[in-house]
Design an enzyme around this catalytic site. Structure first.
Site, PDB file in Angstrom:
ATOM      1  NE  ARG A  40     -81.273 -98.550  46.743  1.00 47.45           N
ATOM      2  CZ  ARG A  40     -80.717 -97.900  47.775  1.00 47.45           C
ATOM      3  NH1 ARG A  40     -80.095 -98.588  48.720  1.00 47.45           N
ATOM      4  NH2 ARG A  40     -80.764 -96.593  47.847  1.00 47.45           N
ATOM      5  CE  LYS A  63     -79.045 -96.043  43.582  1.00 42.84           C
ATOM      6  NZ  LYS A  63     -80.381 -95.489  43.526  1.00 42.84           N
ATOM      7  CG  HIS A 128     -87.402 -99.438  43.706  1.00 38.46           C
ATOM      8  ND1 HIS A 128     -86.226-100.057  44.073  1.00 38.46           N
ATOM      9  CD2 HIS A 128     -87.260 -98.140  44.035  1.00 38.46           C
ATOM     10  CE1 HIS A 128     -85.412 -99.161  44.587  1.00 38.46           C
ATOM     11  NE2 HIS A 128     -86.008 -97.992  44.575  1.00 38.46           N
ATOM     12  NE  ARG A 131     -85.143 -97.932  48.708  1.00 42.33           N
ATOM     13  CZ  ARG A 131     -84.263 -97.739  49.674  1.00 42.33           C
ATOM     14  NH1 ARG A 131     -83.998 -98.706  50.525  1.00 42.33           N
ATOM     15  NH2 ARG A 131     -83.647 -96.584  49.808  1.00 42.33           N
ATOM     16  CG  HIS A 154     -84.380 -90.833  49.945  1.00 38.01           C
ATOM     17  ND1 HIS A 154     -85.736 -91.076  49.904  1.00 38.01           N
ATOM     18  CD2 HIS A 154     -83.817 -91.792  49.168  1.00 38.01           C
ATOM     19  CE1 HIS A 154     -85.971 -92.139  49.141  1.00 38.01           C
ATOM     20  NE2 HIS A 154     -84.822 -92.590  48.686  1.00 38.01           N
ATOM     21  CE1 TYR A 163     -87.517 -94.739  45.657  1.00 34.51           C
ATOM     22  CE2 TYR A 163     -88.337 -95.188  47.865  1.00 34.51           C
ATOM     23  CZ  TYR A 163     -87.658 -95.588  46.731  1.00 34.51           C
ATOM     24  OH  TYR A 163     -87.122 -96.853  46.680  1.00 34.51           O
TER      25      TYR A 163
END
Length: 180
Positions: A40, A63, A128, A131, A154, A163
């Site tokens: 990230r 995060k 983002h 990533r 995930h 994603y």
């Protein structure tokens, strides 16, 4: 917040890399780090020179707070070898020109990427995107959604595919072939 897309076309990645390198080695390296690590942006911006002198990143994800080790790609190792030359271990890798040894901000990272996206005529780009670009190309090269799911931490492979834009690719392909 807008939904951002990965950069799917390797040729566009090449153009963006060239554009960023001509502008600034720091900006180029931030981009290359993101698309080669899957980190990230908050984790990328917190990296220091000492982190780039190993063959892996050993970080606590900002995060999640989880400790994570990610081996660097050989290309990223080569790029860092030159980039960190003459820099001190405690320095941030992507230093701001403001203040003393401060990393660039997320908003500056966004501006850098948005400038490159404008150059390459890309939409739906944000921090983002780095990533997601890593994830998209990792999946396309390996076909291993389980491994990518683990790298991204995930809980569901279907979420990982959505994603990184694989579901979007399938929808686009279906629409191109649709006839009435």
């Amino acid at each position: 917040m807008n939904f951002v897309q990965p950069i799917r076309d390797p040729e566009l990645i090449f153009y963006i890399k060239r554009f960023l390198r001509e502008k600034s080695e720091r900006n180029y390296m931030m981009f290359v780090t993101g698309i080669n690590s899957g980190l990230r942006i908050s984790d990328i911006l917190s990296l220091r020179v000492r982190d780039a002198k190993r063959t892996y990143f050993n970080i606590f994800e900002i995060k999640t707070g989880k400790k994570k080790r990610i081996d660097m790609t050989p290309q990223l190792q080569r790029e860092f070898k030159t980039y960190v030359e003459g820099k001190e271990d405690h320095e941030f890798l992507f230093k701001s020109r403001e203040g003393l040894n401060q990393p660039i901000s997320r908003s500056m990272a966004y501006k850098i990427l948005n400038d490159a996206a404008d150059y390459a005529s890309l939409d739906d780009i944000g921090t983002h995107t780095l990533r997601k670009t890593f994830g998209y190309h990792f999946y396309k090269q390996t076909g291993d959604v389980a491994m990518l799911q683990k790298i991204f931490n995930h809980s569901d492979p279907a979420f990982t595919l959505r994603y990184i834009g694989i579901d979007q690719d399938a929808m686009n392909k279906a629409m191109k072939g649709f006839k009435i």
